[in-house]
Design a protein around this motif. Structure first.
Motif, PDB file in Angstrom:
ATOM      1  N   ASP A 144       1.711  -2.354  -4.345  1.00 46.00           N
ATOM      2  CA  ASP A 144       0.339  -1.675  -4.502  1.00 46.00           C
ATOM      3  C   ASP A 144      -0.631  -2.243  -5.732  1.00 46.00           C
ATOM      4  OD1 ASP A 144      -1.592   0.397  -4.486  1.00 46.00           O
ATOM      5  OD2 ASP A 144      -0.309   1.279  -2.753  1.00 46.00           O
ATOM      6  N   ASN A 145      -1.522  -2.455  -5.456  1.00 45.68           N
ATOM      7  CA  ASN A 145      -2.422  -2.618  -6.583  1.00 45.68           C
ATOM      8  C   ASN A 145      -3.142  -1.343  -7.333  1.00 45.68           C
ATOM      9  OD1 ASN A 145      -4.476  -1.929  -4.954  1.00 45.68           O
ATOM     10  ND2 ASN A 145      -5.658  -3.813  -5.010  1.00 45.68           N
ATOM     11  N   LEU A 146      -2.687  -0.363  -6.713  1.00 51.82           N
ATOM     12  CA  LEU A 146      -3.143   1.071  -7.294  1.00 51.82           C
ATOM     13  C   LEU A 146      -4.475   1.239  -7.372  1.00 51.82           C
ATOM     14  CD1 LEU A 146      -0.216   1.224  -9.978  1.00 51.82           C
ATOM     15  CD2 LEU A 146      -0.177   2.389  -7.705  1.00 51.82           C
ATOM     16  N   SER A 147      -5.204   0.526  -6.644  1.00 48.22           N
ATOM     17  CA  SER A 147      -6.852   0.719  -6.616  1.00 48.22           C
ATOM     18  C   SER A 147      -7.206   1.857  -6.060  1.00 48.22           C
ATOM     19  CB  SER A 147      -7.544  -0.445  -5.923  1.00 48.22           C
ATOM     20  OG  SER A 147      -7.137  -0.528  -4.388  1.00 48.22           O
ATOM     21  N   ASN A 148      -6.402   2.710  -5.269  1.00 47.40           N
ATOM     22  CA  ASN A 148      -6.877   3.870  -4.617  1.00 47.40           C
ATOM     23  C   ASN A 148      -5.685   4.863  -4.875  1.00 47.40           C
ATOM     24  OD1 ASN A 148      -8.817   5.456  -3.653  1.00 47.40           O
ATOM     25  ND2 ASN A 148      -7.966   5.109  -1.563  1.00 47.40           N
ATOM     26  N   SER A 149      -4.700   4.719  -5.535  1.00 46.04           N
ATOM     27  CA  SER A 149      -3.647   5.617  -5.787  1.00 46.04           C
ATOM     28  C   SER A 149      -3.157   5.453  -7.224  1.00 46.04           C
ATOM     29  CB  SER A 149      -2.703   4.920  -4.535  1.00 46.04           C
ATOM     30  OG  SER A 149      -2.263   3.877  -4.994  1.00 46.04           O
ATOM     31  N   GLY A 162      -0.150   4.852  -1.583  1.00 42.39           N
ATOM     32  CA  GLY A 162      -1.404   5.441  -0.720  1.00 42.39           C
ATOM     33  C   GLY A 162      -0.773   6.630   0.200  1.00 42.39           C
ATOM     34  N   TYR A 163      -1.895   7.202   0.833  1.00 39.62           N
ATOM     35  CA  TYR A 163      -1.551   8.141   1.890  1.00 39.62           C
ATOM     36  C   TYR A 163      -0.526   8.015   2.734  1.00 39.62           C
ATOM     37  CZ  TYR A 163      -2.503  12.053   4.818  1.00 39.62           C
ATOM     38  OH  TYR A 163      -2.366  13.372   5.734  1.00 39.62           O
ATOM     39  N   ILE A 164      -0.814   6.978   3.547  1.00 41.58           N
ATOM     40  CA  ILE A 164       0.066   6.703   4.644  1.00 41.58           C
ATOM     41  C   ILE A 164       1.283   6.063   4.280  1.00 41.58           C
ATOM     42  CG2 ILE A 164       0.234   5.377   6.869  1.00 41.58           C
ATOM     43  CD1 ILE A 164      -2.740   5.701   7.320  1.00 41.58           C
ATOM     44  N   GLY A 209       0.578  -4.860  -7.674  1.00 42.87           N
ATOM     45  CA  GLY A 209       0.039  -6.207  -7.517  1.00 42.87           C
ATOM     46  C   GLY A 209      -0.970  -6.275  -6.239  1.00 42.87           C
ATOM     47  N   ASP A 210      -1.714  -7.245  -6.212  1.00 44.63           N
ATOM     48  CA  ASP A 210      -2.655  -7.264  -5.043  1.00 44.63           C
ATOM     49  C   ASP A 210      -2.029  -8.245  -4.218  1.00 44.63           C
ATOM     50  OD1 ASP A 210      -5.999  -6.801  -4.830  1.00 44.63           O
ATOM     51  OD2 ASP A 210      -5.204  -8.178  -3.371  1.00 44.63           O
ATOM     52  N   ILE A 211      -2.272  -7.687  -2.680  1.00 41.92           N
ATOM     53  CA  ILE A 211      -1.688  -8.463  -1.596  1.00 41.92           C
ATOM     54  C   ILE A 211      -2.429  -9.847  -1.240  1.00 41.92           C
ATOM     55  CG2 ILE A 211      -3.426  -7.416   0.112  1.00 41.92           C
ATOM     56  CD1 ILE A 211       0.513  -7.724   0.585  1.00 41.92           C
ATOM     57  N   GLY A 216       0.805  -1.089   0.033  1.00 37.20           N
ATOM     58  CA  GLY A 216       0.020   0.039   0.045  1.00 37.20           C
ATOM     59  C   GLY A 216       0.955   1.362   0.087  1.00 37.20           C
TER      60      GLY A 216
HETATM   61  N1  LIG Z   1      -5.157  14.562   5.180  1.00 31.65           N
HETATM   62  C1  LIG Z   1      -5.084  14.210   4.023  1.00 31.65           C
HETATM   63  O1  LIG Z   1      -4.897  15.026   3.220  1.00 31.65           O
HETATM   64  C2  LIG Z   1      -5.562  12.640   3.668  1.00 31.65           C
HETATM   65  C3  LIG Z   1      -5.282  12.401   2.292  1.00 31.65           C
HETATM   66  C4  LIG Z   1      -5.841  10.854   2.070  1.00 31.65           C
HETATM   67  C5  LIG Z   1      -6.323  10.093   3.148  1.00 31.65           C
HETATM   68  N2  LIG Z   1      -6.463  10.749   4.250  1.00 31.65           N
HETATM   69  C6  LIG Z   1      -6.773   9.651   5.526  1.00 31.65           C
HETATM   70  O2  LIG Z   1      -5.717   8.715   5.527  1.00 31.65           O
HETATM   71  C7  LIG Z   1      -6.555   7.375   5.850  1.00 31.65           C
HETATM   72  C8  LIG Z   1      -6.349   6.694   4.430  1.00 31.65           C
HETATM   73  O3  LIG Z   1      -5.183   6.503   4.296  1.00 31.65           O
HETATM   74  P1  LIG Z   1      -4.397   4.893   3.911  1.00 31.65           P
HETATM   75  O4  LIG Z   1      -3.023   5.287   3.346  1.00 31.65           O
HETATM   76  O5  LIG Z   1      -4.871   3.921   4.871  1.00 31.65           O
HETATM   77  O6  LIG Z   1      -5.407   4.643   2.615  1.00 31.65           O
HETATM   78  P2  LIG Z   1      -5.033   4.840   0.889  1.00 31.65           P
HETATM   79  O7  LIG Z   1      -6.184   4.225   0.270  1.00 31.65           O
HETATM   80  O8  LIG Z   1      -4.378   6.082   0.677  1.00 31.65           O
HETATM   81  O9  LIG Z   1      -3.759   3.916   0.830  1.00 31.65           O
HETATM   82  C9  LIG Z   1      -4.051   2.502   0.738  1.00 31.65           C
HETATM   83  C10 LIG Z   1      -2.976   1.767  -0.492  1.00 31.65           C
HETATM   84  O10 LIG Z   1      -3.060   0.310  -0.494  1.00 31.65           O
HETATM   85  C11 LIG Z   1      -3.443  -0.032  -1.977  1.00 31.65           C
HETATM   86  N3  LIG Z   1      -4.356  -1.110  -1.822  1.00 31.65           N
HETATM   87  C12 LIG Z   1      -5.534  -1.329  -1.427  1.00 31.65           C
HETATM   88  N4  LIG Z   1      -5.985  -2.545  -1.434  1.00 31.65           N
HETATM   89  C13 LIG Z   1      -4.923  -3.388  -1.736  1.00 31.65           C
HETATM   90  C14 LIG Z   1      -4.603  -4.538  -2.011  1.00 31.65           C
HETATM   91  N5  LIG Z   1      -5.655  -5.532  -1.866  1.00 31.65           N
HETATM   92  N6  LIG Z   1      -3.258  -4.973  -2.565  1.00 31.65           N
HETATM   93  C15 LIG Z   1      -2.498  -4.107  -2.678  1.00 31.65           C
HETATM   94  N7  LIG Z   1      -2.544  -2.654  -2.575  1.00 31.65           N
HETATM   95  C16 LIG Z   1      -3.646  -2.259  -2.154  1.00 31.65           C
HETATM   96  C17 LIG Z   1      -4.386   1.315  -2.629  1.00 31.65           C
HETATM   97  O11 LIG Z   1      -4.202   1.339  -3.953  1.00 31.65           O
HETATM   98  C18 LIG Z   1      -3.498   2.355  -1.853  1.00 31.65           C
HETATM   99  O12 LIG Z   1      -2.288   2.642  -2.534  1.00 31.65           O
HETATM  100  C19 LIG Z   1      -7.725   7.849   6.055  1.00 31.65           C
HETATM  101  O13 LIG Z   1      -8.026   7.929   7.470  1.00 31.65           O
HETATM  102  C20 LIG Z   1      -7.854   9.142   5.180  1.00 31.65           C
HETATM  103  O14 LIG Z   1      -9.037   9.945   5.710  1.00 31.65           O
HETATM  104  C21 LIG Z   1      -6.053  11.990   4.693  1.00 31.65           C
END
Ligand SMILES: NC(=O)c1ccc[n+]([C@@H]2O[C@H](COP(=O)([O-])OP(=O)(O)OC[C@H]3O[C@@H](n4cnc5c(N)ncnc54)[C@H](O)[C@@H]3O)[C@@H](O)[C@H]2O)c1
Length: 86
Positions: free
Chosen positions: A32-37, A11-13, A58-60, A8
């Protein structure tokens, strides 16, 4: 240099974590599967750190791909210096 896998990491964190790890001189592989990034987040990481994390799309939940990735990690890393594998 120690190599770390960050699931992941696009993604954000994850991407914030990758910045800290690269700044601490870890070699980072993002899975990362890029489903949300998007890979763009790792370009931004590069702009901040001047260091590249490798990205494997790829997917976890894909056990076979995880196995292959762990087995072949040295191979793909050396064959793909930019690090992008789909
Ligand atoms: N303050 C801000 O600007 C801001 C911005 C974004 C998010 N947030 C907060 O951060 C938290 C979310 O952040 P996060 O990093 O947990 O979520 P995220 O969705 O940003 O990151 C998750 C990552 O995991 C990947 N992923 C999901 N399922 C997967 C799978 N099965 N296999 C491989 N990869 C997979 C997604 O593509 C993504 O890149 C929430 O609380 C949100 O409100 C804050």
């Amino acid at each position: 240099m120690k190599k770390l896998l960050v699931t992941g990491g696009a993604g954000y964190i994850g991407s914030h974590t990758v910045v800290e790890l690269l700044d601490t001189d870890y070699e980072v592989v993002v899975y990362d599967n890029l489903s949300n990034s998007s890979p763009i987040s790792l370009d931004l990481v590069f702009q901040i750190t001047d260091k590249r994390a490798s990205l494997i799309e790829g997917d976890i939940r894909d056990e076979q791909k995880l196995d292959e990735m762990c087995r072949d990690s040295w191979h793909w890393q050396t064959k793909n210096p930019m690090g992008y594998v789909s």
